[in-house]
Design an enzyme around this catalytic site. Structure first.
Site, PDB file in Angstrom:
ATOM      1  N   ARG A 136      16.011 -41.220  29.179  1.00  0.00           N
ATOM      2  CA  ARG A 136      15.626 -40.502  30.386  1.00  0.00           C
ATOM      3  C   ARG A 136      14.342 -39.728  30.150  1.00  0.00           C
ATOM      4  NH1 ARG A 136      19.431 -36.005  33.255  1.00  0.00           N
ATOM      5  NH2 ARG A 136      18.810 -34.857  31.404  1.00  0.00           N
ATOM      6  N   THR A 140      10.634 -36.373  34.646  1.00  0.00           N
ATOM      7  CA  THR A 140      11.084 -36.896  35.939  1.00  0.00           C
ATOM      8  C   THR A 140      12.589 -37.089  36.014  1.00  0.00           C
ATOM      9  OG1 THR A 140      10.912 -39.219  35.272  1.00  0.00           O
ATOM     10  CG2 THR A 140       8.921 -38.157  36.129  1.00  0.00           C
ATOM     11  N   ASP A 234      23.093 -30.774  24.130  1.00  0.00           N
ATOM     12  CA  ASP A 234      22.749 -32.188  23.957  1.00  0.00           C
ATOM     13  C   ASP A 234      23.732 -32.803  22.972  1.00  0.00           C
ATOM     14  OD1 ASP A 234      21.505 -34.615  22.795  1.00  0.00           O
ATOM     15  OD2 ASP A 234      19.838 -34.080  24.119  1.00  0.00           O
ATOM     16  N   ASP A 237      22.209 -34.903  19.954  1.00  0.00           N
ATOM     17  CA  ASP A 237      21.532 -34.074  18.957  1.00  0.00           C
ATOM     18  C   ASP A 237      22.540 -33.298  18.116  1.00  0.00           C
ATOM     19  OD1 ASP A 237      18.987 -34.854  19.540  1.00  0.00           O
ATOM     20  OD2 ASP A 237      18.523 -33.122  20.823  1.00  0.00           O
TER      21      ASP A 237
END
Length: 244
Positions: A136, A140, A234, A237
Site C-alpha cells: 500500500r 495515497t 504495524d 513490523d
C-alpha cells in the site's frame, strides 16, 4: 504460476486515494454472514492484551500472536466443505468420519501475511502455499500489485488468504481480484485476518459477498490516517522485528 508485475501499476480495486467514510459501517450487517468473529472469551482478550501492549517484547508478541493465529486457522478450516470418510478403529469398529472435500491452498499476502503461515503449516504440514505481494502506498493508501506465485490449478482449490490486518480493505480487495481473475470463485475464498474494522469488512463484503472473513477482533474505526483504533500497530513490523 509465477508472475512479476510492474510495481507502478495500481490495481483496479481503487482509482483514487483512500478517504474515510462519512460514518462507520454497521458491523452487525456482516456478522454471522460474511464475517466470522472468534468467540470473545476472557482467554482471547488476555492474549490480545499482550499483543496490543506497545511495550511488549518481540518474543511475547510473536508467541501470543501465534496462539491467536492458531485459533483463527482452526476456525477458517471449519468453514471448508467436508465429505464422509469411514475409518476402522483399533477395536475393529467403523467410525463414520469426515475429511476435506476438495483441494486447499494457503496464500499469504507478503510480507505481513507470512506471519500467519507457520501456524497454518503446523496444522496442515503438506499444504501447498502460494504468494501474493501487494503493498500500500503510504501517501495515497492505494494498493500496488508487485508479484504473484500461485498453483496452476488454483481455480479448482479452496483458498485461505492470509493477511493479519484488514483496514481500508484495499489490499484485500486487490488480492481477491487476483484470485478471481484466475478463476477462483468467491465462495472458495476464506480471508483470514488477525484484526479488522467495520470499514475494511464493508469494503470486502460489499464487493465480494461470497468471500468469508475470519477474524479475532473488530476495532472501533479507522482514523483519518487509516490507522485502526484502538489498534495493534504495524503487525508485520512488530512480528518480524523491524519496528525499532
Amino acid at each position: 504460476m509465477t508472475t512479476a508485475l510492474d510495481p507502478t501499476t495500481t490495481t483496479t480495486a481503487a482509482a483514487a486515494a483512500w478517504t474515510a467514510p462519512a460514518a462507520t459501517p454497521p458491523i452487525e450487517k456482516y456478522l454471522g454472514r460474511t464475517l466470522h468473529l472468534l468467540p470473545q472469551t476472557d482467554q482471547l482478550r488476555a492474549l490480545h492484551t499482550v499483543v496490543r501492549n506497545r511495550d511488549a517484547s518481540r518474543e511475547d508478541f510473536v508467541f501470543h500472536a501465534g496462539r491467536i493465529i492458531r485459533l483463527l486457522t482452526e476456525a477458517a478450516l471449519d468453514l471448508l466443505p467436508f465429505e464422509p470418510h469411514d475409518v476402522t478403529t483399533p477395536v475393529g469398529a467403523t467410525y463414520h468420519g469426515l475429511r476435506f472435500a476438495r483441494g486447499l491452498v494457503g496464500v499469504p499476502i507478503i510480507r505481513a501475511g507470512e506471519s500467519m503461515e507457520a501456524e497454518l503449516r503446523a496444522v496442515l504440514p503438506g499444504l501447498r502455499i502460494g504468494k501474493i505481494l501487494i503493498q500500500r502506498d503510504k501517501a495515497t493508501k492505494l494498493p500496488h500489485l508487485y508479484y504473484r506465485a500461485l498453483p496452476a490449478d488454483i481455480a479448482d482449490r479452496h483458498v485461505l488468504l492470509l493477511d493479519p490486518m484488514l483496514a481500508t480493505g484495499g489490499t484485500a480487495v486487490a488480492a481477491i481480484e487476483v484470485l478471481r481473475e484466475l478463476g477462483v470463485p468467491e465462495e472458495q475464498i476464506v480471508f483470514v485476518t488477525f484484526i479488522t474494522v467495520p470499514e475494511g469488512v464493508a469494503a470486502v463484503s460489499d464487493r465480494f459477498p461470497g468471500v468469508r472473513i475470519v477474524t479475532s477482533a473488530v476495532e472501533e474505526r479507522l482514523n483519518g490516517n487509516a490507522y485502526m483504533i484502538p489498534g495493534i500497530g504495524d503487525f508485520g513490523d512488530r512480528y518480524f522485528g523491524t519496528d525499532r
